[in-house]
Design a protein around this motif. Structure first.
Motif, PDB file in Angstrom:
ATOM      1  N   GLN A 149      -7.180   5.198  -0.857  1.00  0.00           N
ATOM      2  CA  GLN A 149      -6.571   4.004  -1.454  1.00  0.00           C
ATOM      3  C   GLN A 149      -7.032   3.826  -2.903  1.00  0.00           C
ATOM      4  O   GLN A 149      -7.358   2.721  -3.324  1.00  0.00           O
ATOM      5  CB  GLN A 149      -6.944   2.751  -0.659  1.00  0.00           C
ATOM      6  N   THR A 184       0.852  -1.196   0.000  1.00  0.00           N
ATOM      7  CA  THR A 184       0.000   0.000   0.000  1.00  0.00           C
ATOM      8  C   THR A 184       0.884   1.241   0.000  1.00  0.00           C
ATOM      9  O   THR A 184       1.969   1.247   0.584  1.00  0.00           O
ATOM     10  CB  THR A 184      -0.914   0.042   1.237  1.00  0.00           C
ATOM     11  N   ASP A 230      -0.736   4.638   0.624  1.00  0.00           N
ATOM     12  CA  ASP A 230      -1.988   5.369   0.789  1.00  0.00           C
ATOM     13  C   ASP A 230      -1.788   6.875   0.739  1.00  0.00           C
ATOM     14  O   ASP A 230      -0.754   7.406   1.152  1.00  0.00           O
ATOM     15  CB  ASP A 230      -2.646   4.992   2.123  1.00  0.00           C
ATOM     16  N   SER A 267     -11.180  -3.311  -0.331  1.00  0.00           N
ATOM     17  CA  SER A 267     -10.972  -2.070  -1.093  1.00  0.00           C
ATOM     18  C   SER A 267     -11.250  -2.262  -2.584  1.00  0.00           C
ATOM     19  O   SER A 267     -11.690  -1.327  -3.261  1.00  0.00           O
ATOM     20  CB  SER A 267      -9.533  -1.575  -0.919  1.00  0.00           C
TER      21      SER A 267
END
Length: 243
Positions: free
Chosen positions: A151, A93, A95, A143
């Motif tokens: 995200q 990730t 973000d 997600s």
């Protein structure tokens, strides 16, 4: 000799999956990791304690050439081995709000999750099809199904893998190779360590974060012969957060 390949398996959900595939389905494990050698070696030791073989394959799944070369070399050196299960778990990730997102933050996340799925699965698929047996399991995310603010990159990557899962399942089903996706919600791991668990669990009907072992149970079922008639599915494991 039967093998299961798990990417991003040095710790967290990947480690739990590798251990359960070894302990419950008696698979020898090909454990992919990118940088955390000490954690990968810990996982290897745990698997070897169960009496099964484990080999470490260090490469970045986002690197097309390196992934292909390492997987093809390993296959050539082990002509009697069959990689029956591929678990595409590696992911990162980066973000942040889309408005401020840098190209590297977009590209690295897409590259690891989406291109990583291609880079690992495609070189091994021909052998699965010729043997007329295989299980491909993609670890996606809540997600990728509902989207998550902050995200956009991760949601885009996981959403694309969900669509790829459904399409590939239709291409190769006749060869008895199944393709499914598992979509965890909030799971206790390094990736969620900085989340405000006390506040977030108020959103979850089961009122807690999930455990990596619970995700591994689901993946192990999908990797087993019991799941032979399940393909093209995205199975949520999120405590009712998105149901």
């Amino acid at each position: 000799m039967k093998y299961a390949l798990v990417t991003g398996a040095s710790r967290g959900i990947g480690r739990a999956i590798a251990l359960k595939l070894a302990n419950e389905l008696n698979y020898n494990i090909l454990l992919n990791y990118n940088s955390n050698t000490s954690a990968a070696e810990e996982t290897l030791a745990l698997i070897k304690e169960s009496g099964l073989n484990c080999e470490l394959l260090q490469f970045d799944v986002g690197d097309t050439e390196k992934s292909k070369n390492i997987l093809e070399s390993w296959t050539a050196e082990h002509p009697d081995a069959a990689i029956e299960v591929i678990v595409n778990n590696a992911g990162i990730t980066r973000d942040g709000l889309f408005m401020w997102m840098k190209p590297e933050e977009w590209n690295s996340v897409i590259n690891t999750s989406l291109n990583g799925f291609y880079n690992v699965t495609q070189p091994l698929l021909k052998d699965m099809l010729s043997k007329r047996y295989g299980r491909i399991i993609n670890i996606v995310s809540l997600s990728g199904l509902k989207g998550n603010p902050g995200q956009v990159n991760y949601s885009a990557a996981k959403g694309a893998v969900i669509s790829a899962t459904k399409a590939l399942a239709q291409e190769i089903g006749k060869r008895k190779v199944t393709v499914n996706a598992v979509a965890p919600g909030f799971i206790s791991s390094d990736m969620t360590a900085e989340f405000d668990e006390k506040e977030l669990k108020k959103l979850i009907p089961l009122n807690r974060f999930g455990e990596a072992e619970e995700v591994a149970e689901l993946v192990t079922f999908l990797a087993s012969k019991k799941a032979a008639y399940i393909t093209g599915e995205v199975i949520n494991i999120n405590g009712g957060l998105y149901s």
